[in-house]
Design a protein around this motif. Structure first.
Motif: not given
Length: 395
Positions: A179-186, A241-245, A250-255, A192-193
């Motif tokens: 829930x603290x993610x700021x970037x899911x890795x494709x 920061x999550x909202x900005x990304x 930027x996908x925060x969860x790498x679905x 990345x928390x």
């Protein structure tokens, strides 16, 4: 008058030869991460200088980079630089073309500056920020520093022998840190928390791996937040920061199965971050399964964890199908909304706004896509409810 004259005569050489460039964010490097960090910082509204120490950026194959707001912003600039209409395909983006576009962008931008072939010989603290000494007479002062290479030159200032770049975590639902993610890795199950990015005991410096665009974009937004609000990186606001990304795609969860072109991408990302609907993890990749039907058992406890009133609703509605009618009943009870008004609103938006392919039917079992959109709009769990550093819900 003579005294003043001599004062100015003394100052003139200092003004002529000493030069200090001031910026909000300074990025060191010429890789995917440096490229993404610089563009995101400027897209977020702060000044950024990228110091490449080479003849320009050296990115991996541009086509292989994950699609996000950073790559879309570049493509828009590339079309302008190459004078290409939106209807025409972009040529292959070689590093030569990329650097030519970036130079035009830098030359015309008030926020972005790229300085190539310039080596710094010292980086030190300057107040709460940083100063990079380029020569004895020339330096760059920045509020926040992002390092993608040559951390060894900065270690003496930090008074540490070594420093590891920000590490990603592998998605697992046995803990709530996702829930603290700021970037899911494709293409992976990694994310990345925010608190992995921040350097413990050291303010306004971020150290990231050179090859990762998603982490670079996350670092750019985090640095921009600290610079814009004139605060410390340790005081970063996770939701902001999550909202900005998310606003910069930027996908925060790498679905793996919900791309940014999906009309419901944002709602699915937001609900995915909350864990109200959990993804499947298979062969190192993450699948949201947007067209799969929602079950009572999978959403009962997560929604109760977020909302006190949901506990009463679920106690009164045992083992019922999660169809549209029951979902509307639940969101109206928990969110204090009128049932008939909500039914009418959803019916009007079903095709036009939500772009659902199915028919509006109150008895229809909702797919995870449909449930996500309705929950996101009428309960807003991501927007309205905070979590702590471990991802625990704060109510």
């Amino acid at each position: 008058m003579k005294k003043l004259f001599f004062v100015f005569a003394f100052l003139i050489p200092l003004i002529t030869y000493a030069q200090t460039i001031k910026t909000d964010v300074l990025i060191l490097g010429s890789s995917n991460a440096a490229f993404a960090a610089g563009i995101q910082a400027t897209e977020s509204g702060v000044n950024a200088i990228i110091l490449t120490q080479s003849d320009g950026f050296k990115l991996s194959d541009f086509k292989s980079l994950p699609q996000s707001g950073v790559t879309k912003a570049f493509e828009k600039r590339a079309r302008k630089s190459l004078k290409l209409a939106d209807s025409l395909p972009l040529p292959e983006i070689t590093n030569q073309i990329l650097n030519a576009v970036i130079k035009n962008w830098s030359d015309s931008s008030k926020l972005l500056d790229v300085i190539n072939n310039t080596i710094y010989y010292e980086i030190k603290r300057s107040g709460s920020g940083w100063e990079a000494k380029l020569t004895k007479e020339k330096s760059i002062k920045a509020k926040v520093l992002i390092v993608t290479d040559n951390i060894e030159k900065i270690l003496p200032t930090l008074k540490v022998e070594s420093l590891k770049p920000a590490e990603t975590n592998t998605l697992t639902y046995t803990e709530n840190l996702y829930r603290t993610t700021i970037g899911g890795i494709n293409g992976t199950s990694n994310y990345l928390p925010l608190y992995n990015l921040l350097v413990p005991n050291h303010e306004n410096i971020l150290y990231i791996k050179a090859d990762n665009l998603e982490i670079g974009q996350a670092a750019g937004a985090t640095a921009a937040y600290a610079a814009f609000f004139q605060t410390k990186t340790s005081l970063s606001n996770l939701k902001r920061i999550q909202g900005e990304l998310l606003s910069y795609k930027l996908s925060l969860m790498p679905f793996e199965d919900v791309k940014i072109v999906d009309s419901n991408w944002l709602a699915i990302q937001k609900v995915g971050i909350t864990g109200i609907l959990k993804a499947d993890i298979k062969d190192g990749k993450v699948y949201f399964n947007p067209e799969k039907e929602v079950t009572y058992d999978e959403v009962k406890q997560p929604i109760k964890d977020y909302y006190y009133k949901a506990q009463i609703w679920f106690d009164d509605h045992q083992n019922i199908p999660i169809n549209l009618e029951n979902t509307i009943s639940m969101v109206c009870y928990v969110g204090n909304k009128a049932v008939d008004v909500t039914k009418n609103e959803i019916e009007k938006k079903w095709k036009k706004n939500y772009k659902f392919s199915s028919k509006y039917d109150l008895k229809k079992i909702l797919t995870r896509r449909e449930f996500s959109v309705i929950i996101n709009e009428y309960l807003k769990p991501f927007d309205l409810i905070n979590v702590d550093r471990t991802g625990r819900v704060i109510r």
